[in-house]
Design a protein around this motif. Structure first.
Motif: not given
Length: 605
Positions: A447-458
């Protein structure tokens, strides 16, 4: 998912055809002066020859075991015609009733004298009931609706307050066992205030029940603060939950005979404290209101998968508590600030305590936030007699998650101007809260990847959730004009709590691993006789002694252990504690960007 579980259970157990037959309870308080209640339960339409009855070992909102059966006695059972039935005990938590005619009427006495979010307290001030601590239940009949009648003490002007649906007089309804178990009840001569909130075209009644000895004026002032909290937490998620029966109830008891606590439930919360509103509770109790109401979204409806269905027979473990409890803790004081209940200065300065606790804990090298969450069954109001080393091995998932919530909020704001933790929480709410689909840690990451981008979430989950790294708080806090620096860089510290009383200065906690006391070989329970030239006594303040010593020097420490005097060398190190302060309070200029970012962060929504 909870309903599906119970449906399958009932089909297997052969009780499905009686799913709509009510289980009926009645509770009376004639001997409240001695903390006893008399309970009667009627189970009818039974096919099985043996009816299994249990007392719960857990309670919704708690994760540890609580042996409620220990306070149950005088158990008797009859059939529909009054014939005495055989009752046996296959284990400490269960009663088996055999030989019935399709109906079992069981009676028992309950002792209860602890008023908080977990236990039951019965006396002549109130009947404060946590349902799992009060009522036996039949596991095979979990889907049946329930009726319960509270025989109140009219001579004490008692009234009933609960999230249960009111039927008539003092009889209430729950659609199934779990809702019943999740419905604490306060019966007393309480005061009541109500207001309404509208969301998605529906109007909900918010009730604040307070059992106290204070004034109506104090209550009115307090409920004004509660209303601001409700409004600001609604703003975080963009809407209210769809409260069952259209009502949410705060059940507050601020009296000297209770124990301080807060416990969330689906459409209500328990709030207990010894401080009345006029004795400090106006300021000191309001944070619990903020925390528990936030749980109406985060925990009650945004629900960790391991807690579904809730198990009443065993400890409930979840690796998501850093989010469920910790992110809720982050919002607790942030909401008070946004609501104008505390100042930005007070909020920012208050961050340092939690940051220091987590930042400087040796426990981070042992467990990440998920693994810290796994410790809940051992620490969440659990009881043990053997000493533990939590000083060095445990960081509360409340605090750990709170500082990670702060880091994620500021990181999102720094990543893109229109991103905030509020926005992320709204997305989690829409995906898993409104739909009531239980989530996992991986769901939160996706969900964080969906909201802020996959790199940020990872990056965030890899470093701070799956590992125990600490975010760069100095740079993050600087973006909102907050200074994060050593509080006393030139002052030594010991690394454990030390208390002076009755002429002795005692170490009263396990020293932090790597701290001066730890490296000097001094332990919890040791008596410090002297540090360098300073003899410890009743009139000696340990802080004053440390203030006279210099960092990077060594001193001789004389101490006693088991009546044997010992001597060691201690290297003095700088106090690792940090402080958080508004930049302008240090006579530093706040930039336009910092000012705008802080207003978006702390300002009213």
């Amino acid at each position: 998912m909870r309903a599906l579980f119970f449906l399958v259970f009932l089909v297997i157990s052969g009780g499905f055809s009686f799913a709509q037959t009510h289980n009926v309870y009645e509770i009376s308080f004639d001997n409240a002066v001695h903390h006893e209640a008399t309970i009667k339960a009627r189970f009818s339409g039974l096919e099985n020859k043996v009816l299994e009855l249990r007392m719960s070992r857990t309670s919704p909102g708690r994760y540890a075991l609580h042996e409620f059966a220990k306070n149950v006695y005088n158990v008797k059972a009859t059939d529909s015609k009054g014939k005495t039935l055989l009752v046996t005990r296959p284990n400490p938590y269960q009663w088996n009733v055999s030989g019935h005619d399709g109906t079992v009427v069981v009676t028992y006495t309950l002792y209860g004298n602890r008023g908080d979010g977990t236990y039951t307290q019965i006396d002549e001030t109130h009947a404060h009931l946590n349902i799992p601590a009060t009522f036996m239940y039949a596991p095979r009949l979990a889907l049946r609706p329930i009726k319960v009648t509270f025989n109140v003490r009219e001579d004490l002007n008692w009234k009933v307050a609960t999230q249960l649906k009111h039927l008539e007089k003092n009889t209430y309804y729950a659609p199934d066992l779990h809702y019943f178990m999740d419905s604490p009840t306060e019966i007393s001569n309480y005061s009541l205030r109500e207001f309404t909130e509208t969301s998605n075209g529906k109007t909900y009644t918010i009730r604040f029940v307070l059992h106290h000895k204070g004034s109506d004026a104090d209550l009115d002032t307090y409920v004004g603060k509660v209303k601001k909290i409700v409004e600001q937490e609604k703003a975080v998620f963009g809407e209210l939950p769809d409260f069952d029966f259209g009502t949410y109830t705060f059940l507050a008891c601020y009296l000297a005979n209770v124990s301080g606590d807060g416990m969330e439930h689906r459409n209500s919360t328990i709030l207990t404290d010894v401080e009345g509103l006029a004795e400090g509770g106006m300021e000191n109790n309001i944070g619990t209101v903020s925390h528990e109401y936030f749980h109406a979204w985060n925990v009650e409806r945004i629900r960790p998968l391991p807690l579904e269905p809730f198990d009443y027979t065993a400890a409930n473990m979840s690796g998501e508590l850093w989010f469920a409890e910790g992110f809720t803790s982050y919002y607790t004081n942030l909401i008070l600030c946004r609501a104008g209940i505390i100042t930005p200065e007070a909020y920012v300065e208050g961050l340092s305590g939690t940051l220091n606790y987590v930042w400087n804990s040796p426990a981070l090298k042992y467990f990440n936030p998920i693994e810290m969450s796994y410790q809940a069954p051992f620490v969440d109001a659990a009881r043990s007699v053997d000493p533990v080393n939590w000083t060095n091995t445990f960081v509360s998932y409340y605090s750990y998650g709170s500082v990670l919530g702060l880091a994620l909020d500021l990181s999102l704001r720094n990543h893109k101007k229109d991103l905030t933790l509020d926005g992320y929480m709204q997305l989690v709410w829409k995906k898993y809260g409104k739909t009531e689909i239980p989530y996992t840690v991986k769901d939160l990451e996706n969900t964080l990847a969906e909201y802020a981008g996959e790199d940020f979430a990872t990056n965030f989950f890899t470093n701070y959730i799956y590992q125990s790294n600490m975010p760069e708080y100095q740079s993050l806090l600087s973006t909102v004009g907050v200074n994060f620096e050593k509080a006393k860089p030139d002052t030594p510290y010991l690394g454990a709590y030390v208390r002076s009383a009755e002429g002795k200065t005692m170490v009263v906690s396990n020293p932090h691993q790597g701290s001066p006391l730890y490296k000097a070989g001094i332990e919890n329970g040791d008596q410090i006789v002297s540090i360098g030239d300073y003899i410890m006594s009743d009139t000696t303040n340990i802080s004053d002694v440390l203030g006279e010593l210099e960092v990077n020097n060594t001193v001789t420490v004389v101490y006693e252990r088991n009546d044997e005097k010992k001597e060691t060398i201690m290297e003095l190190e700088s106090d690792p504690a940090y402080k958080t302060t508004l930049l302008e309070l240090q006579d530093k200029k706040l930039s336009k960007a910092q000012k705008e970012s802080r207003e978006r962060w702390l300002g009213k929504k």
